[in-house]
Every structure is written in C-alpha cells, then in structure tokens.
Design an enzyme around this catalytic site. Structure first.
Site, PDB file in Angstrom:
ATOM      1  N   SER A  68      -3.459  67.571 -17.000  1.00 22.04           N
ATOM      2  CA  SER A  68      -2.945  68.034 -18.291  1.00 22.04           C
ATOM      3  C   SER A  68      -1.584  68.728 -18.143  1.00 22.04           C
ATOM      4  O   SER A  68      -1.249  69.240 -17.082  1.00 22.04           O
ATOM      5  CB  SER A  68      -3.927  69.006 -18.932  1.00 22.04           C
ATOM      6  OG  SER A  68      -5.225  68.469 -18.956  1.00 22.04           O
TER       7      SER A  68
HETATM    8  N1  SAH Z   1      -8.658  69.380 -15.993  1.00 19.80           N
HETATM    9  C1  SAH Z   1      -8.054  68.163 -15.472  1.00 19.80           C
HETATM   10  C2  SAH Z   1      -7.681  67.250 -16.605  1.00 19.80           C
HETATM   11  C3  SAH Z   1      -8.184  65.877 -16.369  1.00 19.80           C
HETATM   12  S1  SAH Z   1      -8.094  64.790 -17.763  1.00 19.80           S
HETATM   13  C4  SAH Z   1      -6.902  68.479 -14.560  1.00 19.80           C
HETATM   14  O1  SAH Z   1      -6.503  69.653 -14.490  1.00 19.80           O
HETATM   15  O2  SAH Z   1      -6.413  67.583 -13.879  1.00 19.80           O
HETATM   16  C5  SAH Z   1      -9.778  64.790 -18.292  1.00 19.80           C
HETATM   17  C6  SAH Z   1     -10.798  64.293 -17.314  1.00 19.80           C
HETATM   18  O3  SAH Z   1     -12.043  64.288 -17.990  1.00 19.80           O
HETATM   19  C7  SAH Z   1     -10.608  62.881 -16.781  1.00 19.80           C
HETATM   20  O4  SAH Z   1     -10.500  62.919 -15.394  1.00 19.80           O
HETATM   21  C8  SAH Z   1     -11.889  62.150 -17.203  1.00 19.80           C
HETATM   22  O5  SAH Z   1     -12.381  61.251 -16.223  1.00 19.80           O
HETATM   23  C9  SAH Z   1     -12.845  63.308 -17.396  1.00 19.80           C
HETATM   24  N2  SAH Z   1     -14.004  63.067 -18.272  1.00 19.80           N
HETATM   25  C10 SAH Z   1     -14.066  62.350 -19.419  1.00 19.80           C
HETATM   26  N3  SAH Z   1     -15.307  62.391 -19.927  1.00 19.80           N
HETATM   27  C11 SAH Z   1     -16.056  63.155 -19.083  1.00 19.80           C
HETATM   28  C12 SAH Z   1     -17.424  63.573 -19.053  1.00 19.80           C
HETATM   29  N4  SAH Z   1     -18.290  63.212 -20.003  1.00 19.80           N
HETATM   30  N5  SAH Z   1     -17.821  64.363 -18.036  1.00 19.80           N
HETATM   31  C13 SAH Z   1     -16.971  64.744 -17.067  1.00 19.80           C
HETATM   32  N6  SAH Z   1     -15.671  64.368 -17.024  1.00 19.80           N
HETATM   33  C14 SAH Z   1     -15.219  63.597 -18.029  1.00 19.80           C
END
Ligand code: SAH
Length: 223
Positions: A68
């Site tokens: 993000s």
């Molecule tokens: N907090 C992360 C942001 C990643 S983007 C960072 O700092 O890099 C959001 C992430 O949520 C993605 O990697 C995606 O695979 C994950 N995601 C989507 N649905 C999900 C679920 N039901 N449970 C766990 N992760 C999920």
C-alpha cells in the site's frame, strides 16, 4: 550487502517521505511517524523496485497484489490507535510492510495473507529485519484468527464489500477495526469501535485498495 545493512543509505528518502507524504497531509501520531521513519520500505519490494520505494503510491509485489501507499499505511495505523502493550491482527499481510509498522506500535501482531507465496516472502523480509513480534500466517483473514483473539485492533488492508462478522467478534472490548469499505474500485477507510453501547462507526479517507477476497470478502469474484 543485505537490505537491512543498506537501510542507512535511504534514511534521507525515508525522512522526506514522512515529512512530505505524512506530516503535510495531517498524520500527527508521533509513534506512527517514528515507525514510518524507522522501517525500510525498500526491504519489502523486489530489488528492481527498491529505487521507487519512497514514491507516493502503491507498488507491485507480484501475484497481482500491491504494497500500500505509505500514506494509507500510516493513516490506517494511526486510526488503529495502538498502545505499546496491545495486540493487533492484520488482514492482508501482502509484503509484510504494514505488519512491520504495526509491530513497532504494539506488543504483538498476527498478520494473515491469503496467497501463500506472498506470506513466505513477507516472513523472510520480517526475519531479515529482526522483527520478531509479528507472526505471518497464510490463510483467509476474513475468518480472523481465533487462536490469538481477542485483538485490541484489527487492520484490514484490502477493500471489503461488508464487514466480516468474525472480525467484529474477535475485537476486544474497546477494540478498533480499521477497514476500507465500499465498491471494488473505491472505498472509504472506516473505523468501528466496540464499546459497552455497541459498535460506533466513523468514516475517514477515501481510498483504493485491492479487493478483499475469501469467505467474508468478494468471495470468488476476483479469483
Ligand atoms: N498490508 C500489505 C498490503 C497488501 S495488499 C502490505 O503492507 O504490503 C492486500 C493483500 O490482501 C494482498 O496481498 C491480498 O492477497 C490479501 N488478501 C486479500 N483477501 C484476503 C483474505 N481474505 N485474507 C487474507 N489476505 C487477503
């Protein structure tokens, strides 16, 4: 040289990001600002993207997912209002970057990432930085993680159509749930607080996160 050893080289970029992207936009919590100035974002992206690590935007981490934008990480962490002795859950661990920031703000963090290969990489990045109070688990975070519940704060890092019921259940009394709620292409960062009067809800920034999948998310629509 490991990413951790090279982190000093980007200290000025990190400080400029904190000033220009966070302070200037109204992020005030000194503990959040200090954590953002401390954790090297470049260690959570691939080698080719390290030069772009402090840009004012999300970056690809593979598998169609992103790390993000720094501002959204800081804002969500600020809204979680974590105390140093508290316990947090992150849903959507991705690169592990936000989990690392949360780890600086509270005693322990459980982070759940749906895509196993990302969880493995995030675990390596956290280990490389010696961050030991964050546990990265592969699985569907819309069910929360009962084993370590309740949580003082839960931060969801993917856009959800509705609030997954399990996350409300696993909030401690006084706990905060920070979640981007809305359509797949535009959400509102929303905070729910569990009090003796029930759930209080407040809306904050507009935002664009990747979709929350899994049982309590958009289910299979984006798979
Ligand atoms: N907090 C992360 C942001 C990643 S983007 C960072 O700092 O890099 C959001 C992430 O949520 C993605 O990697 C995606 O695979 C994950 N995601 C989507 N649905 C999900 C679920 N039901 N449970 C766990 N992760 C999920």
């Amino acid at each position: 040289m490991s990413c951790n050893e090279a982190r000093a080289a980007r200290a000025a970029e990190r400080a400029a990001m904190v000033d220009q992207q966070l302070r200037r936009r109204g992020v005030r919590d000194p503990r959040v600002l200090a954590a953002m100035e401390d954790v090297p974002r470049e260690c959570f992206v691939s080698a080719e993207l390290q030069g772009a690590a402090y840009g004012d935007h999300a970056l690809s981490i593979g598998e169609g997912q992103t790390i993000s934008q720094p501002y959204m990480v800081a804002r969500a962490c600020e809204l979680a209002q974590l105390g140093a002795r508290e316990h947090a859950l992150e849903v959507g661990g991705g690169s592990g970057y936000q989990a690392a920031i949360l780890g600086k703000l509270c005693a322990s963090v459980v982070s759940i990432e749906l895509i196993e290969s990302l969880a493995v990489r995030a675990r390596d990045a956290l280990r490389g930085l010696g961050i030991a109070n964050v546990e990265m688990i592969a699985g569907d975070g819309t069910r929360g993680h009962r084993e370590h519940a309740p949580y003082d704060a839960i931060v969801v890092a993917a856009g959800a159509p509705t609030v997954p019921e399990a996350l409300i259940e696993q909030l401690a009394p006084g706990g905060r749930l920070v979640i981007p709620l809305g359509e797949d292409a535009l959400q509102t960062l929303t905070v729910f607080r569990k009090s003796e009067h029930g759930l209080e809800r407040r809306a904050y920034d507009g935002c664009v996160y990747v979709p929350l999948r899994g049982a309590g998310g958009w289910a299979d629509r984006f798979n």
